[in-house]
Design an enzyme around this catalytic site. Structure first.
Site, PDB file in Angstrom:
ATOM      1  CE  LYS A   7     -26.397  -1.884  23.378  1.00 41.24           C
ATOM      2  NZ  LYS A   7     -25.506  -0.605  23.117  1.00 41.24           N
ATOM      3  CB  SER A  29     -23.532  -0.625  20.173  1.00 50.38           C
ATOM      4  OG  SER A  29     -24.085   0.122  21.531  1.00 50.38           O
ATOM      5  CB  SER A  80     -24.993   2.511  21.683  1.00 48.07           C
ATOM      6  OG  SER A  80     -23.333   2.517  20.574  1.00 48.07           O
TER       7      SER A  80
HETATM    8  N1  GLN Z   1     -20.338   4.433  17.824  1.00 47.58           N
HETATM    9  C1  GLN Z   1     -19.632   4.330  19.495  1.00 47.58           C
HETATM   10  C2  GLN Z   1     -18.622   3.162  20.144  1.00 47.58           C
HETATM   11  O1  GLN Z   1     -18.313   2.241  19.142  1.00 47.58           O
HETATM   12  C3  GLN Z   1     -20.587   4.363  20.842  1.00 47.58           C
HETATM   13  C4  GLN Z   1     -21.362   3.036  21.109  1.00 47.58           C
HETATM   14  C5  GLN Z   1     -21.874   2.913  22.351  1.00 47.58           C
HETATM   15  O2  GLN Z   1     -22.690   4.515  22.357  1.00 47.58           O
HETATM   16  N2  GLN Z   1     -21.841   2.360  22.854  1.00 47.58           N
HETATM   17  O3  GLN Z   1     -17.847   3.859  20.802  1.00 47.58           O
END
Ligand code: GLN
EC number: 6.3.5.7
Length: 551
Positions: free
Chosen positions: A129, A204, A228
């Site tokens: 990532k 994400s 995410s």
């Molecule tokens: N969708 C969640 C957020 O926007 C989780 C994101 C993540 O785990 N990086 O915070």
């Protein structure tokens, strides 16, 4: 050839999925399945619609050590597959030159030729990532403010992957700084879901999930602050593992919300996520929050399926979290999770519904804490200490201009909300209260895990939705995180694995089952997940346009 190039129509039909409506269950048929260790290349010909997912990492290792294939040949064929799929999927933000990958592969071939063990990840292509630092490739966290940034070091997780023979094959697309659930908040591109290219891959870490799902790489690294890794694993039909907070060093992971962030693993089988976790876990002197707990060899938890008795999970207490199969969750998702619960019973577990009354408080508490921590963490990107700089006559305009041009709208909104929640007049009403709720959530999980060995729930309230569907409705998007955020607040490990399908797209859309365990008990999650996956009948989680001929 271990990894073929993209599909042919013939191969497509060989692997097309059984439509969800025709699925049947054969509870005890699993005793005839091949064991993880018994899988050989000849299985390519005998693979059926219901064969359990093999470990790509172990198969690559077997091919290299037996001399059936060289790391260079494997890498080249994998790269061909990756590049063919990339224009449609857009999983990657940066790809290395083929030559750079081949240098690593040839080094491994030389080690093998000289009689040395090239390492447990030898020849395995690992995607990373883009918020995890790599010294040989840009690391932008999906943000314009870091466009072109080349870190001077590797994150500890990446360093360990390389030391064990893994080859980093590219940096994957993501929502900017991890803030989002679809990759639509990336400053650069939207990734498509390999199951249906008009849908989001989740986020994400959507690029990392899509890349594994489409077999553009064997495994990948993601990060999980509020889901995410787990939600995109669910959307893309792959396995996603979020370790216990502190299990994996965060050194080199660009901070979103430091008390919640964890580096996690994606694979096409439970075994692969376990082997990858073993490679990257453990204490690191560069991260004071990394744990000194021993890291067990998770591979020893993968029992050969042919040696299983008819009730291999006899005595295991499974708690189905009642609040996660309630209103607001898609009916198809609930049926898939109920079918998974039945499968646990067939395997010998006792399954009971368990109530976590504080469950719904997770979402507001998470969004207060995550935005508060992020507003502080992201203050370093000011064009001077970190981040691209705009030209300005005055210091204030330099800071302001760099941040205004560098951050996208979702990030700006969260910085504003976080600054508000932390401001003197509101601190007690928001931040402090959210911390108190976090303690309640932690305790309720502790209690539930005293009475149950594992807890289960969906990984998301729905399967993958259409690109653009929730982009302009942030609250609807945030609500989709309900299944995952509590686990980060409690710091627990969780494994998501595909368990069924709902209608949608050309071949149905995968549904992910989330298994939550006690802190530092990833070994048990992997053991149970491996048995679950290897015995699940009539489900083959390979997207319709992708050939999986890996054994
Ligand atoms: N969708 C969640 C957020 O926007 C989780 C994101 C993540 O785990 N990086 O915070």
């Amino acid at each position: 050839m271990l990894l073929s190039t993209l599909q042919t129509p013939r191969a497509l039909s060989r692997l097309s999925l059984v439509p969800p409506s025709t699925l049947t269950r054969h509870p005890h048929a699993f005793t005839s399945r091949a064991s993880l260790n018994d899988q050989t290349l000849s299985q390519t010909q005998t693979q059926t619609l219901t064969s359990p997912p093999p470990s790509q990492i172990l198969s690559i290792r077997r091919s290299l050590l037996s001399g059936r294939a060289s790391a260079a040949d494997l890498a080249l064929s994998s790269l061909t597959r990756l590049r063919l799929a990339e224009p449609r999927l857009r999983s990657f933000l940066h790809l290395p030159d083929d030559d750079a990958v081949l240098v690593h592969a040839r080094h491994l071939d030389a080690l093998i030729a000289a009689g040395h063990d090239p390492g447990p990840l030898a020849g395995v292509l690992v995607a990373v990532k883009d918020n995890i630092c790599t010294a040989d490739m840009p690391s932008t966290a999906g943000s314009l403010i870091l466009d072109g940034y080349l870190p001077p070091f590797d994150a500890t997780a990446v360093k360990r992957v390389r030391e064990l023979g893994g080859i980093v094959v590219g940096k994957t697309n993501m929502d900017e700084f991890g803030m989002g659930s679809t990759t639509e908040a990336s400053a650069f591109q939207v990734t498509a879901n390999p199951w249906d290219e008009s849908r989001v891959p989740g986020g994400s870490s959507g690029g990392s999930a899509a890349a594994v799902s489409a077999r553009q790489c064997a495994v990948s690294l993601g990060s999980d602050t509020g889901g995410s890794v787990r939600q995109p694993a669910s959307f893309c039909g792959v396995v996603g593992l979020k370790p216990t907070y502190g299990r994996v060093s965060r050194f080199g992971l660009m901070a979103y919300a430091s008390s919640l962030d964890a580096i996690g693993c994606f694979g096409s089988s439970v075994a692969d996520t376990g082997i990858l976790l073993h490679a990257i876990a453990g204490h690191d002197r560069f991260d004071a929050t990394s744990s000194k707990q021993d890291v067990p060899n998770f591979q020893s938890h993968f029992v050969s399926v042919s040696s299983l008795e008819s009730k291999p999970l006899k005595g295991l207490r499974v708690g189905l979290i009642r609040e996660t199969i309630d209103d607001g969750v898609d009916a198809g998702v609930i049926s898939a999770i109920r079918a998974a619960a039945l499968h646990f019973e067939e395997l010998g577990c006792s399954v009971n519904e368990v109530s976590l009354p504080s469950f719904s408080l997770g979402l507001p508490a998470y969004y207060i804490l995550a935005v508060s921590e992020s507003s502080s963490n992201l203050s370093r990107y000011d064009g001077i200490r970190y981040g691209n700089q705009v030209y300005a006559d005055e210091l204030d305009s330099l800071y302001g201009g760099s941040r205004a041009g560098g951050f996208g709208s979702e990030v700006k909104m969260r910085i504003l909300m976080g600054t508000y929640a932390l401001s003197a007049g509101y601190y007690d009403a928001y931040y402090k209260r959210a911390q108190q709720v976090r303690t309640i959530i932690r305790n309720s999980f502790k209690e539930a895990l005293n009475q149950n060995d594992i807890l289960i729930s969906p990984a998301a309230p729905s399967a993958a939705y259409k690109i653009g569907e929730k982009k302009n409705d942030p609250l609807a998007m945030y609500a989709g995180d309900i299944m995952t955020v509590n686990v980060n607040l409690a710091g627990l490990p969780a494994l998501v694995l595909p368990c069924g399908f709902v209608e949608g797209g050309p071949a149905g859309l995968p549904v992910g089952l989330q298994m939550i365990g006690a802190a530092f008990n990833e070994g048990e999650l992997l053991r149970v997940g491996h048995i679950f996956e290897q015995t699940l009948e009539n489900c083959r989680f390979v997207p319709p346009n992708v050939v999986d001929d890996i054994n």
